[in-house]
Design a protein around this motif. Structure first.
Motif, mmCIF file in Angstrom:
data_model
loop_
_atom_site.group_PDB
_atom_site.id
_atom_site.type_symbol
_atom_site.label_atom_id
_atom_site.label_comp_id
_atom_site.label_asym_id
_atom_site.label_seq_id
_atom_site.Cartn_x
_atom_site.Cartn_y
_atom_site.Cartn_z
ATOM 1 N N ALA A 21 0.833 -1.203 0.000
ATOM 2 C CA ALA A 21 0.000 0.000 0.000
ATOM 3 C C ALA A 21 0.864 1.249 0.000
ATOM 4 C CB ALA A 21 -0.928 0.002 1.206
ATOM 5 N N GLY A 22 1.925 1.259 0.785
ATOM 6 C CA GLY A 22 2.803 2.417 0.855
ATOM 7 C C GLY A 22 3.396 2.774 -0.485
ATOM 8 N N SER A 23 3.865 1.774 -1.206
ATOM 9 C CA SER A 23 4.463 2.061 -2.510
ATOM 10 C C SER A 23 3.408 2.516 -3.511
ATOM 11 C CB SER A 23 5.232 0.852 -3.043
ATOM 12 O OG SER A 23 4.378 -0.236 -3.255
ATOM 13 N N GLN A 24 2.212 1.944 -3.449
ATOM 14 C CA GLN A 24 1.146 2.368 -4.359
ATOM 15 C C GLN A 24 0.700 3.797 -4.065
ATOM 16 O OE1 GLN A 24 -0.404 0.798 -7.084
ATOM 17 N NE2 GLN A 24 1.474 -0.374 -6.893
ATOM 18 N N LEU A 25 0.571 4.135 -2.778
ATOM 19 C CA LEU A 25 0.178 5.495 -2.418
ATOM 20 C C LEU A 25 1.272 6.500 -2.783
ATOM 21 C CD1 LEU A 25 -1.561 4.740 0.982
ATOM 22 C CD2 LEU A 25 -2.663 5.547 -1.118
ATOM 23 N N CYS A 26 2.517 6.111 -2.585
ATOM 24 C CA CYS A 26 3.642 6.978 -2.940
ATOM 25 C C CYS A 26 3.666 7.226 -4.451
ATOM 26 C CB CYS A 26 4.941 6.347 -2.474
ATOM 27 S SG CYS A 26 6.367 7.419 -2.677
ATOM 28 N N LEU A 27 3.417 6.201 -5.230
ATOM 29 C CA LEU A 27 3.353 6.342 -6.681
ATOM 30 C C LEU A 27 2.240 7.311 -7.079
ATOM 31 C CD1 LEU A 27 4.254 5.446 -9.525
ATOM 32 C CD2 LEU A 27 2.648 3.551 -9.318
ATOM 33 N N ALA A 28 1.087 7.172 -6.445
ATOM 34 C CA ALA A 28 -0.039 8.056 -6.746
ATOM 35 C C ALA A 28 0.300 9.508 -6.383
ATOM 36 C CB ALA A 28 -1.289 7.600 -5.997
ATOM 37 N N MET A 29 0.914 9.706 -5.222
ATOM 38 C CA MET A 29 1.277 11.071 -4.810
ATOM 39 C C MET A 29 2.300 11.685 -5.757
ATOM 40 S SD MET A 29 1.291 11.139 -0.664
ATOM 41 C CE MET A 29 2.233 9.651 -0.423
ATOM 42 N N SER A 35 12.593 0.312 -4.396
ATOM 43 C CA SER A 35 13.104 0.046 -3.049
ATOM 44 C C SER A 35 11.966 -0.221 -2.072
ATOM 45 C CB SER A 35 13.943 1.233 -2.571
ATOM 46 O OG SER A 35 14.350 1.035 -1.241
ATOM 47 N N LEU A 36 10.903 0.590 -2.155
ATOM 48 C CA LEU A 36 9.746 0.379 -1.288
ATOM 49 C C LEU A 36 9.109 -0.986 -1.539
ATOM 50 C CD1 LEU A 36 7.932 3.843 -1.387
ATOM 51 C CD2 LEU A 36 8.951 2.754 0.604
ATOM 52 N N GLN A 37 8.989 -1.366 -2.802
ATOM 53 C CA GLN A 37 8.380 -2.649 -3.137
ATOM 54 C C GLN A 37 9.230 -3.813 -2.647
ATOM 55 O OE1 GLN A 37 7.754 -2.017 -7.356
ATOM 56 N NE2 GLN A 37 5.584 -1.563 -7.030
ATOM 57 N N ARG A 38 10.558 -3.704 -2.762
ATOM 58 C CA ARG A 38 11.447 -4.761 -2.252
ATOM 59 C C ARG A 38 11.292 -4.909 -0.743
ATOM 60 N NH1 ARG A 38 15.220 -2.678 -5.836
ATOM 61 N NH2 ARG A 38 16.177 -1.454 -4.197
ATOM 62 N N GLU A 39 11.295 -3.779 -0.040
ATOM 63 C CA GLU A 39 11.136 -3.816 1.411
ATOM 64 C C GLU A 39 9.772 -4.383 1.803
ATOM 65 O OE1 GLU A 39 12.196 -0.173 3.433
ATOM 66 O OE2 GLU A 39 13.769 0.196 1.958
ATOM 67 N N ALA A 40 8.747 -4.048 1.043
ATOM 68 C CA ALA A 40 7.410 -4.568 1.316
ATOM 69 C C ALA A 40 7.366 -6.081 1.138
ATOM 70 C CB ALA A 40 6.388 -3.901 0.396
ATOM 71 N N GLU A 41 7.980 -6.576 0.076
ATOM 72 C CA GLU A 41 7.998 -8.022 -0.164
ATOM 73 C C GLU A 41 8.741 -8.759 0.946
ATOM 74 O OE1 GLU A 41 9.566 -8.635 -4.083
ATOM 75 O OE2 GLU A 41 7.899 -7.561 -5.022
ATOM 76 N N ILE A 42 9.863 -8.206 1.392
ATOM 77 C CA ILE A 42 10.627 -8.834 2.467
ATOM 78 C C ILE A 42 9.816 -8.847 3.756
ATOM 79 C CG2 ILE A 42 12.652 -8.529 3.972
ATOM 80 C CD1 ILE A 42 14.119 -7.462 1.430
ATOM 81 N N ALA A 43 9.161 -7.735 4.073
ATOM 82 C CA ALA A 43 8.346 -7.664 5.289
ATOM 83 C C ALA A 43 7.198 -8.661 5.232
ATOM 84 C CB ALA A 43 7.813 -6.248 5.484
ATOM 85 N N GLU A 44 6.520 -8.756 4.090
ATOM 86 C CA GLU A 44 5.409 -9.700 3.953
ATOM 87 C C GLU A 44 5.894 -11.146 4.057
ATOM 88 O OE1 GLU A 44 3.235 -8.716 0.409
ATOM 89 O OE2 GLU A 44 2.292 -6.989 1.372
ATOM 90 N N GLN A 45 7.057 -11.451 3.477
ATOM 91 C CA GLN A 45 7.614 -12.807 3.584
ATOM 92 C C GLN A 45 7.943 -13.142 5.032
ATOM 93 O OE1 GLN A 45 10.939 -12.700 0.891
ATOM 94 N NE2 GLN A 45 9.652 -12.800 -0.944
ATOM 95 N N ASN A 46 8.519 -12.197 5.758
ATOM 96 C CA ASN A 46 8.847 -12.430 7.164
ATOM 97 C C ASN A 46 7.599 -12.649 8.008
ATOM 98 O OD1 ASN A 46 11.612 -12.269 6.753
ATOM 99 N ND2 ASN A 46 11.704 -10.085 7.204
ATOM 100 N N ILE A 47 6.554 -11.872 7.740
ATOM 101 C CA ILE A 47 5.301 -12.041 8.488
ATOM 102 C C ILE A 47 4.687 -13.398 8.187
ATOM 103 C CG2 ILE A 47 2.912 -11.226 8.661
ATOM 104 C CD1 ILE A 47 4.052 -8.370 8.433
ATOM 105 N N THR A 48 4.654 -13.781 6.924
ATOM 106 C CA THR A 48 4.099 -15.083 6.532
ATOM 107 C C THR A 48 4.884 -16.218 7.182
ATOM 108 O OG1 THR A 48 3.352 -14.178 4.431
ATOM 109 C CG2 THR A 48 3.541 -16.579 4.575
#
Length: 118
Positions: free
Chosen positions: A69-77, A90-103
Motif C-alpha cells: 500500500a505504501g508504494s502504491q500510495l507513494c506512486l499516486a502522490m 526500493s519500497l516494493q522490495r522492502e514490502a515483499e521482504i516484510a510480507e515474507q517475514n510475516i508469513t
C-alpha cells in the motif's frame, strides 16, 4: 484508464479542478463510501471553502498488513505532485521482504496458536 495503479487505489476530491487532476493522473474516484477522521474533515472544509483537496484511499481487503500500500500510495502522490518522486522499487522490495517475514512467522507460530487457543 490504465494507470498502473492496483485496483485498491482510489481517491476523493473536493473540487472539479481536483477531480480533473485525478482523471489526468489515471486515479479512479471513489464511487461510494465514507471518509472518517482528519481526511474527512479536510474534505468537508475544502468543499465549503472551494479549496483543492485530494484524499487518496487504499482498500485493504483483509486484516493482514499490506506493505505494498505504501508504494502504491507513494506512486499516486508522485503522479499528482509535480517534481516529487519516490524510490518505488526500493519500497516494493522492502514490502515483499516484510510480507515474507510475516508469513514465515505466522506459519512458525501456527502450532503454538492451536495449543493456546484450541
Amino acid at each position: 484508464i490504465n494507470s498502473g495503479y492496483e485496483q485498491s487505489i482510489c481517491a476523493v476530491a473536493s473540487t472539479d479542478f481536483a477531480r480533473t487532476k485525478l482523471k489526468e493522473a489515471g486515479i479512479p474516484a471513489l464511487q461510494e463510501g465514507k471518509i472518517p477522521g482528519l481526511p474527512g474533515m479536510l474534505l468537508n472544509n475544502a468543499i465549503l471553502s472551494a479549496q483543492n483537496v485530494i484524499v487518496l484511499v487504499y482498500d485493504a481487503t483483509d486484516n493482514s498488513p499490506d506493505f505494498k500500500a505504501g508504494s502504491q500510495l507513494c506512486l499516486a502522490m508522485s503522479t499528482l505532485i509535480p517534481g516529487s518522486s519516490c524510490d518505488i522499487k526500493s519500497l516494493q522490495r522492502e514490502a515483499e521482504i516484510a510480507e515474507q517475514n510475516i508469513t514465515k512467522t505466522e506459519k512458525e507460530t501456527d502450532a503454538l496458536k492451536s495449543a493456546i487457543y484450541g
